[in-house]
Scaffold this motif. Structure first.
Motif, short mmCIF file in Angstrom:
data_model
loop_
_atom_site.label_atom_id
_atom_site.label_comp_id
_atom_site.label_asym_id
_atom_site.label_seq_id
_atom_site.Cartn_x
_atom_site.Cartn_y
_atom_site.Cartn_z
N ALA A 41 0.83 -1.20 0.00
CA ALA A 41 0.00 0.00 0.00
C ALA A 41 0.87 1.25 0.00
O ALA A 41 0.60 2.22 -0.73
N ARG A 42 1.91 1.24 0.83
CA ARG A 42 2.81 2.40 0.88
C ARG A 42 3.56 2.58 -0.44
O ARG A 42 3.81 3.69 -0.88
N TYR A 43 3.93 1.46 -1.01
CA TYR A 43 4.65 1.50 -2.28
C TYR A 43 3.79 2.21 -3.34
O TYR A 43 4.23 3.16 -3.99
N LEU A 44 2.56 1.76 -3.44
CA LEU A 44 1.66 2.34 -4.43
C LEU A 44 1.39 3.80 -4.12
O LEU A 44 1.40 4.66 -5.00
N GLU A 45 1.20 4.08 -2.87
CA GLU A 45 0.91 5.44 -2.43
C GLU A 45 2.06 6.38 -2.78
O GLU A 45 1.87 7.48 -3.30
N LEU A 46 3.27 5.92 -2.53
CA LEU A 46 4.45 6.75 -2.80
C LEU A 46 4.61 7.02 -4.29
O LEU A 46 5.19 8.03 -4.69
N LEU A 47 4.09 6.12 -5.09
CA LEU A 47 4.18 6.31 -6.53
C LEU A 47 2.94 7.01 -7.08
O LEU A 47 2.71 7.05 -8.28
N GLY A 48 2.13 7.53 -6.18
CA GLY A 48 1.01 8.36 -6.60
C GLY A 48 -0.29 7.64 -6.86
O GLY A 48 -1.21 8.20 -7.43
N TYR A 49 -0.36 6.38 -6.44
CA TYR A 49 -1.61 5.64 -6.63
C TYR A 49 -2.44 5.64 -5.37
O TYR A 49 -1.89 5.68 -4.26
N GLU A 50 -3.71 5.58 -5.56
CA GLU A 50 -4.63 5.48 -4.42
C GLU A 50 -4.50 4.10 -3.79
O GLU A 50 -4.56 3.10 -4.50
N SER A 51 -4.28 4.06 -2.49
CA SER A 51 -4.16 2.75 -1.84
C SER A 51 -4.41 2.87 -0.35
O SER A 51 -4.16 3.90 0.25
N GLY A 98 3.15 2.42 10.61
CA GLY A 98 4.38 3.09 11.05
C GLY A 98 5.13 3.77 9.92
O GLY A 98 5.05 3.37 8.76
N GLU A 99 5.85 4.78 10.33
CA GLU A 99 6.67 5.54 9.38
C GLU A 99 7.73 4.64 8.74
O GLU A 99 8.13 4.84 7.61
N ASP A 100 8.13 3.60 9.51
CA ASP A 100 9.20 2.73 9.01
C ASP A 100 8.78 1.96 7.76
O ASP A 100 9.62 1.63 6.92
N ILE A 101 7.48 1.69 7.66
CA ILE A 101 6.98 0.99 6.46
C ILE A 101 7.22 1.85 5.22
O ILE A 101 7.69 1.40 4.18
N LYS A 102 6.89 3.14 5.38
CA LYS A 102 7.10 4.09 4.30
C LYS A 102 8.59 4.20 3.95
O LYS A 102 8.96 4.24 2.78
N ASP A 103 9.40 4.24 4.99
CA ASP A 103 10.85 4.37 4.78
C ASP A 103 11.39 3.23 3.94
O ASP A 103 12.18 3.43 3.03
N HIS A 104 10.94 2.03 4.28
CA HIS A 104 11.39 0.86 3.51
C HIS A 104 11.09 1.04 2.03
O HIS A 104 11.94 0.81 1.17
N MET A 105 9.88 1.45 1.75
CA MET A 105 9.44 1.51 0.36
C MET A 105 10.06 2.70 -0.37
O MET A 105 10.36 2.62 -1.56
N ARG A 106 10.29 3.77 0.37
CA ARG A 106 10.96 4.92 -0.23
C ARG A 106 12.35 4.50 -0.70
O ARG A 106 12.79 4.80 -1.81
N GLU A 107 12.99 3.75 0.19
CA GLU A 107 14.35 3.29 -0.11
C GLU A 107 14.35 2.33 -1.30
O GLU A 107 15.21 2.41 -2.18
N LEU A 108 13.33 1.46 -1.30
CA LEU A 108 13.26 0.48 -2.37
C LEU A 108 13.03 1.18 -3.72
O LEU A 108 13.60 0.81 -4.74
N GLU A 134 13.92 4.17 -4.49
CA GLU A 134 15.18 4.80 -4.90
C GLU A 134 16.08 3.81 -5.61
O GLU A 134 16.76 4.15 -6.57
N LYS A 135 16.06 2.59 -5.11
CA LYS A 135 16.97 1.57 -5.66
C LYS A 135 16.42 0.91 -6.91
O LYS A 135 17.15 0.67 -7.87
N GLU A 136 15.12 0.59 -6.88
CA GLU A 136 14.59 -0.23 -7.96
C GLU A 136 13.44 0.41 -8.73
O GLU A 136 12.83 -0.23 -9.57
N GLY A 137 13.13 1.64 -8.37
CA GLY A 137 12.12 2.36 -9.13
C GLY A 137 10.73 1.76 -9.04
O GLY A 137 10.37 1.12 -8.05
N ASP A 138 9.95 1.95 -10.10
CA ASP A 138 8.54 1.54 -10.05
C ASP A 138 8.29 0.21 -10.75
O ASP A 138 7.18 -0.10 -11.13
N ARG A 139 9.33 -0.58 -10.91
CA ARG A 139 9.20 -1.79 -11.72
C ARG A 139 8.19 -2.80 -11.15
O ARG A 139 7.70 -3.65 -11.86
#
Length: 568
Positions: free
Chosen positions: A189-199, A208-218, A220-225
């Motif tokens: 959900a955070r992954y999709l949200e960070l990429l601008g999708y409704e979730s 938790g904020e840490d969930i978002k952090d994980h996905m933000r980092e991911l 950065e590394k692997e983009g939206d693939r």
RNA sequence: GCGCCCGUAGCUCAGCAGGACAGAGCAACGGACUUCUAAUCCGUGGGCCAGAGGUUCGAAUCCUCUCGGGCGCACCA
């Protein structure tokens, strides 16, 4: 073990028993056998160094008032050459022993010889024991409850080691089950949200904020693939990724807290190796399961549990309980003769069912000890702070170490027993960190270090065992006669007993309380007696004393996982 | 409703597995540094050990009940 206090108690017991036996032989007392009495240290100093309660216990059978019995016994005591100065009958019938004031001074020599081994016992007899603790949910950072469990579990493990057990520290990683599902959905959900999708994060998910952090980092590394990857597949990937990070982080945070585990045990490995299925099969073969409503149940009620428990859910997935049974079976199959679990109070309801399951499998449930640790209530800004990691606002173990310090935090947690409901005022702990009791005990250590430095500068050597003839050593130590010295020496002699009690009652907090008492006795001594004096012999004697104090503090600190600073 | 834990000084807690007048730290107040670290020491005040029964020579400690607080009682972990 060299324990002068235990020796003295034993000697006094023999003296008492001998006198009692004589009294019986002479017909002065009518007793079939000697009652089980205790030799203990009275609370009030006026009551002597030790006291025996035998007369009160014998009163009924002997049909005599306790004081009279005590007199009959003491009249027949042979105390010449035993170190006993005076015996008297007091109170309801206690036999009080007053010893030569320096009776315990020999403990100093023992401590200086035994060093880090002073306090070591063999009551564990090398028995293999596992202490499983923390076992925090790997879906997020560790909270205050985990911190308490870490401090308690590690100190308990150390106490048991000191008492002669062969201890393994183990962390159970809950990397399977429903919560991992929710973890994956939350990450997604955070992954999709960070990429601008409704979730939306699902119910029971992690905010938790840490969930978002994980996905933000991911990202950065692997983009939206992963947008185009099958959801189940990408969730598995996210979980794998975040779990690895979280576990690494837990290891790091615990390391900073001074806690190291010998084994990190994966719940998932139990499922993958078939051990969960195996244990369910075994329970079924033994006739302890049945099917109802499409689920498989364990007949927990046969073991005194209020209700039966589900092993396999209607959807075919085994429950946490099923995995936990397999886990505990595995513990015993690995050869542990005694297993200790430390659980939060919110799990206390699961104690009977776990023990029941072990019994059903044919294991001895008494070989599993579950310590229930009451929860930590956290206050912040004068209000109760919620500890749930799901709110994302909880104070983590890492925060605690950073704000309060490892030593203060570990000492604070181990100042109280596991079953006290602990209020932790974070503001206070931070603000008053300078006044935290841990500084009091560490200061004693640092002060001694300072004295020893001064001594070295003046080229005064602390006598070692080989420097002095035993009689000379004894002569020097007998110079320690002032009240604060006597009190301090007695405290040193208490240490082995403290270890014994802490180990047998599984209460490491006794060690922390002991360090406070020892430090207090030292500080009092320090303010009255100067160590480095013009008198060479007295200086040597006091140097040995403070060196011994430092050693015992160090030994206790090691158990508690706090540092022994040379300077403060 | 049932189960587990807790209820001791203003606050946080000890009370050594029943013992002799209930302790410590913090907070309050008063003293102690020309000498080894005053992050210390010494002293003062402060308590019907939640309440009521019971066991015992003896209970803060063990048992029962009541009251108050926490936590459980999921096909969550």
């Amino acid at each position: 073990m060299k324990d002068v206090k235990a020796w003295m108690k034993e000697r006094l017991r023999r003296i008492t028993e001998d006198a009692l036996r004589r009294a019986i032989e002479e017909g002065a007392l009518n007793l079939a056998k000697i009652p089980e009495f205790t030799i203990e240290v009275p609370q009030a100093k006026e009551h002597g160094d030790f006291a025996a309660n035998v007369a009160m216990l014998a009163a009924r059978e002997a049909k005599m008032p306790p004081r009279r019995i005590a007199e009959i016994i003491t009249d027949r005591m042979e105390i010449a050459g035993s170190g006993v100065e005076k015996v008297e009958v007091a109170g309801p019938g206690f036999i009080n022993f007053h010893l030569e004031p320096t009776w315990a001074n020999g403990v100093i020599r023992i401590i200086l010889e035994e060093k880090e081994n002073y306090g070591r016992l063999d009551i564990g007899k090398g028995k293999k024991v596992q202490v499983e603790f923390v076992s925090a949910n790997p879906t997020g950072p560790m909270h205050m409850g985990n911190a308490r469990g870490a401090a308690l579990g590690d100190a308990l493990a150390s106490v048991l080691e000191m008492a002669g057990y062969d201890v393994t520290r183990e962390f159970y990683i809950n990397d399977a089950g429903n919560q991992i599902e929710n973890f994956g959905l939350s990450l997604e959900a955070r992954y999709l949200e960070l990429l601008g999708y409704e979730s939306q994060i699902p119910e029971g998910g992690y905010h938790g904020e840490d969930i978002k952090d994980h996905m933000r980092e991911l990202i950065e590394k692997e983009g939206d693939r992963f947008l185009s990857v099958d959801p189940a597949e990408r969730r598995a990937y996210f979980v794998e990724y975040a779990l690895k990070k979280n576990i690494e982080r837990m290891k790091r945070d615990l390391e900073n807290f001074g806690v190291r585990f010998d084994v990190w045990f994966s719940e998932r490995s139990l499922h993958e190796s078939g051990k969960v299925d195996e244990v369910i099969k075994l329970l079924t073969e033994r006739g302890y399961t049945y099917e109802k409503d499409g689920a498989l149940w364990f007949k927990a009620t046969e073991f005194g549990v209020p209700k039966d428990e589900v092993l396999i859910r209607q959807n075919g997935m085994p429950t946490y309980f099923a995995a936990d049974i397999a886990y505990h079976k595995d513990k015993f199959d690995r050869g542990f003769e005694w297993v200790i679990d430390i659980w939060g109070a919110d799990h206390h309801g699961h104690v009977p069912r776990m023990k029941g399951a072990l019994a059903a499998l044919g294991y001895d449930p008494d070989k599993l000890t579950i310590i229930i640790m009451q929860l930590v209530r956290l206050y912040r800004n004068g209000e109760i702070a919620r500890m749930s990691k799901r709110t994302g606002r909880a104070v983590t173990l890492a925060d605690l170490v950073e704000e309060v310090g490892k030593d203060a935090a570990r000492f604070f947690f181990n100042l109280r027993g596991a079953d006290t409901h602990l209020d932790f005022d974070l503001d206070l702990a931070v603000k008053q960190s300078e006044e935290n009791p841990v500084y009091y005990v560490q200061y004693a250590h640092a002060r001694i270090a300072s004295i020893l430095r001064q001594a070295a500068q003046q080229n005064v050597k602390v006598p070692e065992k080989d420097d002095l003839a035993p009689s000379e050593m004894e002569r020097l130590l007998s110079m320690l006669t002032c009240e604060t010295e006597i009190e301090l020496v007695k405290k040193l002699a208490d240490f082995p007993e403290t270890i014994r009690v802490a180990a047998t009652t599984l209460s490491p907090y006794r060690i922390a309380n002991y360090t406070l008492e020892l430090a207090s006795a030292f500080h009092s001594f320090y303010n009255v007696c100067r160590v480095l004096t013009g008198d060479e012999d007295l200086t040597k004697a006091r140097l040995m004393l403070v060196k011994a104090v430092q050693q015992v503090l160090k030994n206790a600190f090691k158990i508690l996982g706090i540092s022994a600073p040379e300077r403060m």
